[in-house]
Structures are given as C-alpha cells and as structure tokens.
Design an enzyme around this catalytic site. Structure first.
Site, mmCIF file in Angstrom:
data_model
loop_
_atom_site.group_PDB
_atom_site.id
_atom_site.type_symbol
_atom_site.label_atom_id
_atom_site.label_comp_id
_atom_site.label_asym_id
_atom_site.label_seq_id
_atom_site.Cartn_x
_atom_site.Cartn_y
_atom_site.Cartn_z
ATOM 1 N N SER A 54 -39.010 -30.391 -25.775
ATOM 2 C CA SER A 54 -38.047 -30.024 -24.735
ATOM 3 C C SER A 54 -38.696 -29.908 -23.363
ATOM 4 O O SER A 54 -39.879 -29.572 -23.247
ATOM 5 C CB SER A 54 -37.413 -28.680 -25.084
ATOM 6 O OG SER A 54 -36.733 -28.804 -26.301
ATOM 7 N N GLN A 64 -2.909 -68.137 3.706
ATOM 8 C CA GLN A 64 -1.648 -68.128 4.438
ATOM 9 C C GLN A 64 -1.935 -67.294 5.692
ATOM 10 O O GLN A 64 -2.004 -66.062 5.628
ATOM 11 C CB GLN A 64 -0.540 -67.487 3.586
ATOM 12 C CG GLN A 64 0.822 -67.567 4.261
ATOM 13 C CD GLN A 64 1.860 -66.664 3.604
ATOM 14 O OE1 GLN A 64 1.527 -65.663 2.976
ATOM 15 N NE2 GLN A 64 3.122 -67.006 3.791
ATOM 16 N N TYR A 114 -37.408 -43.329 -11.054
ATOM 17 C CA TYR A 114 -37.290 -43.762 -9.665
ATOM 18 C C TYR A 114 -38.367 -43.098 -8.836
ATOM 19 O O TYR A 114 -38.506 -41.867 -8.845
ATOM 20 C CB TYR A 114 -35.889 -43.359 -9.163
ATOM 21 C CG TYR A 114 -35.518 -43.862 -7.804
ATOM 22 C CD1 TYR A 114 -35.677 -45.200 -7.466
ATOM 23 C CD2 TYR A 114 -34.949 -43.004 -6.862
ATOM 24 C CE1 TYR A 114 -35.296 -45.666 -6.218
ATOM 25 C CE2 TYR A 114 -34.571 -43.463 -5.616
ATOM 26 C CZ TYR A 114 -34.748 -44.796 -5.286
ATOM 27 O OH TYR A 114 -34.372 -45.254 -4.054
ATOM 28 N N ARG A 165 3.106 -50.225 3.507
ATOM 29 C CA ARG A 165 3.481 -48.894 2.998
ATOM 30 C C ARG A 165 2.359 -48.199 2.226
ATOM 31 O O ARG A 165 2.448 -47.018 1.918
ATOM 32 C CB ARG A 165 4.739 -49.003 2.131
ATOM 33 C CG ARG A 165 6.011 -49.015 2.956
ATOM 34 C CD ARG A 165 7.221 -49.230 2.103
ATOM 35 N NE ARG A 165 7.328 -50.631 1.668
ATOM 36 C CZ ARG A 165 8.143 -51.051 0.700
ATOM 37 N NH1 ARG A 165 8.898 -50.187 0.047
ATOM 38 N NH2 ARG A 165 8.200 -52.327 0.370
ATOM 39 N N LYS A 167 -28.351 -44.293 -18.526
ATOM 40 C CA LYS A 167 -28.093 -45.459 -17.661
ATOM 41 C C LYS A 167 -29.078 -46.567 -18.007
ATOM 42 O O LYS A 167 -30.280 -46.298 -18.117
ATOM 43 C CB LYS A 167 -28.264 -45.065 -16.197
ATOM 44 C CG LYS A 167 -27.882 -46.164 -15.245
ATOM 45 C CD LYS A 167 -28.797 -46.281 -14.036
ATOM 46 C CE LYS A 167 -30.142 -46.853 -14.370
ATOM 47 N NZ LYS A 167 -30.941 -47.276 -13.225
#
Ligand code: UD1
Ligand code: MG
Length: 447
Positions: free
Chosen positions: A387, A75, A369, A15, A333
C-alpha cells in the site's frame, strides 16, 4: 439499387443560443449529427453527403470522424431546405439510384423506417415520412387524397382549415436522384419565407402526374432539436430506449433510470449494472461482468467476470482482462489489467500493464508524468505492490516481485526481488507518553 443520403446540417440553430453548430451538440456523448449518420450507415447508403454552412468546418470534421468517406458540400447562404438539397446536385451527377434526404437535427429516425420508405418507392415516385403530431404547431402539413400525397403546406402558408391537419411532415423525403433535382429546378420562392422549400416538389410531381405517398412513423422518431430544452428531451428519449434495449439484451440494471448510456455502449448478457453508472463513448463490456454503483467508464474494454467499482473510473485505453478487479476510488487510464489482477482501493494506474494475478495495494500511484512526457510502467505476473507506494515511470517490476509498503520505486525490480525504499523504523521506549504529558502541562501553564 444504389442509395445516397443527403443530410441537411447547414442551419444556424439560433434557438440553441450557442457558438457551437447545432448538429454538434451532443446526445448520448456523441454529436447529434452522428445519430443521423448512423441511420444512413445502417441502411448501407452507398454515398453520404452532408450539407454544411454555419460552423461548416467543425461540422465537416465531425462528419469525417464518423465516416471518413462522407462527402461534404457547402451551402454558403441558407436559402431553404430545397436550396440546401440542390447543393448536392454536382456530387450526385450521374448517380443512378434513390436519394433519402435526412436532417442533422432530427437524430432518431430508425433505419427500419427508412427501409419502409425505400420499399414504398416501388409504387411511388416520391415518398415522404409523416407522423401524427400531438401539437402540429409549425410543422408542414401533409395533404392526402386517400393514399396519395397531394401537397406539403408549410404552417406559415396554411389556411386555417389546413392548419387542422395533424398528419405532419418529418422532412425526410425519398426520390430517385435525377427526378429529385429535376423537380427542384422548378421550385420557386413564392412563400411566406421567400425560401426554396424542398416540400414544394410534391405539388410539382403531382402536376406531372407522378405518384407520391406517405409512410408514417411515431412522433418520437421525428423528434427535432431546436432548443436546449429539446436537447434535454432528446437525451432523455435516447436514454430511455437505450435502457430498454440493454435490458432486452439480457443485462440487469437494478435502477435503470439512473444509468446513462453513450451512443455506442455495448454490454454483454448477464452483466449487472448497479445504480448511477455513467458510460461515455467507446465502452465495451463482455458477459457476466459487474459494474458497481457510481462508476464512470469511457473508451474502455471490460472482459468477462470483471468487477468494477463502486466509484471506479475507467478512462480511455483501460483494458480489463478476464476476472480483473478494479475497486473504489481507482482511476485507470491507458493500462491493461491482465486476468485476475486486482487494483482494489484508492489508486491511480496510468500508461501501464499489470500482469495476471498481480495485486496493487491501496493508495498505489503510478507516477506516469514528469511534467512533459508520459512514461510506461510494466508489472509482471503475481507481483505484489504494498500500500501507498509510488512507482516512478519508466519502471518495471518483473514477475513475482514484491514492493514493500510505502516505497517510492525509481528503478527496475528484478524477478522475485523485494524492493523497499523508506526510512527505517525507530522505537524509543516510553517517549510517546512522556511527550504527551509535557504538552498537556505546557497547555495548563498557559491558562
Ligand atoms: C422543415 C419542413 C417542414 C417540416 C419540418 C420538420 C421545409 C420547407 N419545411 O421545416 O415541412 O415539418 O422541417 O422538422 O422543408 N437547413 C439547411 N439549409 C437551409 C435550411 C435548412 O441546411 O437553408 C437544414 C436545417 O439545418 C435543418 C433542416 O434543414 O436541419 C430543416 O430546416 P428548418 O429550418 O428547421 O425547417 P423547418 O422550418 O423546421
Ligand atoms: Mg426545424
């Protein structure tokens, strides 16, 4: 007394209309199965056995991610709940203790309830967890004689009179291991589904004159998940209780109904969580922090007195030390932000350490990266980054360094140095207005 749990998780869950095994659908950011495994862990089960079938490889991976010692049994064909439990027989060969059968799709049974069942085993051979159902529908009915449980009758096999019973079977059953398997050996398939029903062990136990009984809990604990709608209801129920528990622990939630918790969120007292905050897996927040509105946190640690947000994103590996500040539209991160350091506006900080008391100016990007590999950025203490600077990793800026606004930093900056990397400003007196007048004149001439 030793305790083993058998968690049934082999069913297809048709379902759900899903390619993912039912028990791996998530509630509070964690697979449903983990919620059941957590209850087993909290009663300090000596052995946890997960019965898998549909999507068994993924299910066993998820089980091991939660508990590397969990035993997996397969099972291959789903011939019923009794047949599923029988698959654990070899794994429990010679096990001298009680077994509790739990369901992977019934995630909210509390450890306190399981403890009550274990305690009731002192007087009864088999203890079944029951509940008063508002809508008994398809649940198995518990046939009682005073305190004695005489039989569990599946809805499909009930007479119209038996269907009136509102005390229902949650599916959770507790019995000594050797007795459980000896009762199961006698269970047949003579029922509406032609399956081996776990529930049939009660009548067999009673025929042997063994005492059986029922412990009851609230219907909210036995809530099962069979459809996407049930999944959403289960999520809502989890969130509701997590909010209450968090506030009971001394955390202020100014709009509790808008805060979303994960399975394992930990928040210290006197922390304030503003509206619309999302906690994913693996978040720990210490006391006295403020998580401002619309922030998204996962896999991170926030120390005392930190201020996060509004609109901040802390991704896995973000570590904020005492009193650090992460402001609006900042993403962090795999980075440690040491005590009192500030990243207040519009920045990306990835794979880095920012030393105590440093200030990262608006719009600074840590370019971690290169398209293939990730690289580290090291920022010392009391560093000032102007900045709109780009720090191209691997790179380091030593203590008391200063990066001028708008710089692209591609090499290490020594202690106390100023780094500036941008074209020199040129001033041409009057040229601004002359250019503007020329453009306006050209536009008029065109018409
Ligand atoms: C079962 C009980 C019913 C109870 C209800 C509570 C039986 C015969 N009936 O019915 O009395 O009121 O749960 O929700 O036990 N599973 C396997 N292998 C199988 C069959 C099932 O692993 O061969 C697992 C399912 O994945 C599920 C659980 O066992 O997690 C229950 O199976 P399900 O088919 O949902 O049983 P119900 O018909 O709901
Ligand atoms: Mg069911």
């Amino acid at each position: 007394m030793s305790i083993a749990t058998i968690i049934l998780a082999a069913g297809q869950g048709s379902r759900m209309k899903s390619d993912i095994p039912k028990v791996l659908h998530k509630i509070a950011s964690a697979p449903m199965l983990w919620h059941t495994m957590q209850s087993a862990a909290q009663i300090e089960a000596d052995k946890t056995i997960v019965v898998v079938g549909h999507g068994g490889t993924e299910t066993s991976d998820a089980a091991h991610e939660f508990n590397a010692d969990a035993k997996i049994v397969w099972q291959k064909e789903q011939n019923g709940t009794g047949h599923a439990v029988m698959q654990a027989k070899d794994e429990l060969e010679g096990f001298d203790g009680d077994v509790i059968v739990l369901y992977g799709d019934t995630p909210f049974v509390r450890p306190e309830t399981l403890q009550k069942m274990l305690a009731a085993r002192a007087q009864s051979a088999v203890v079944v967890l029951g509940f008063e159902a508002a809508n008994p529908g398809g649940y198995g009915r518990l046939q009682m004689d005073g305190d004695s449980l005489e039989a569990i009758i599946e809805a499909k096999d009930c007479t119209s009179e038996q269907l009136q019973i509102t005390l229902c079977n949650s599916g959770v059953i507790c019995a000594p291991a050797d007795l459980l398997f000896s009762l199961l050996d006698e269970v047949g398939r003579d029922n509406a589904n032609g399956e081996v029903y776990l529930t049939d062990i009660i009548e067999i136990a009673r025929a042997r004159d063994l005492p059986c009984t029922t412990i009851t809990c609230s219907e909210s604990e036995t809530m099962g998940v069979n459809s996407r709608q049930n999944l959403a209801e289960a999520e809502a129920a989890f969130q509701q209780s997590a909010r209450i528990e968090t506030m009971e622990n001394g955390v202020t939630l100014s709009a509790p109904e808008t805060v979303h918790f994960a399975f394992d969120t930990h928040i210290g007292r006197d922390t304030i969580v503003e509206p619309n905050v999302f906690f994913g897996l693996g978040v720990t927040i210490e006391t006295g922090a403020t998580i401002r509105a619309f922030s998204h946190l996962e896999g991170c640690h926030v120390a005392r007195e930190c201020i996060v947000g509004p609109y901040a994103r802390l991704r896995p590996g973000a570590e904020l030390d005492l009193g650090a500040k992460v402001g609006n539209f900042v993403e962090i991160k795999s980075a440690q932000i040491e005590a009192g350091a500030k990243v207040n506006h519009l920045s990306y900080v990835g794979d880095a350490r920012i030393g105590a008391g440093s200030n990262i100016g608006a719009g600074t990007i840590f370019c971690n990266y290169d398209g293939v590999n990730k690289h580290h950025t090291e920022i010392g203490e009391r560093v000032f980054i102007g900045s709109n600077s780009a720090l191209v990793a691997p790179v380091s800026i030593a203590d008391d360094g200063f990066v001028a606004t708008g710089s692209v930093v591609t090499s290490d900056v020594p202690e106390g140095a100023l780094a500036i990397a941008r074209a020199r400003l040129v001033i041409k007196p009057g040229l601004g207005k002359r250019m503007m007048d020329r453009l306006k004149a050209a536009k008029v001439a065109k018409k």
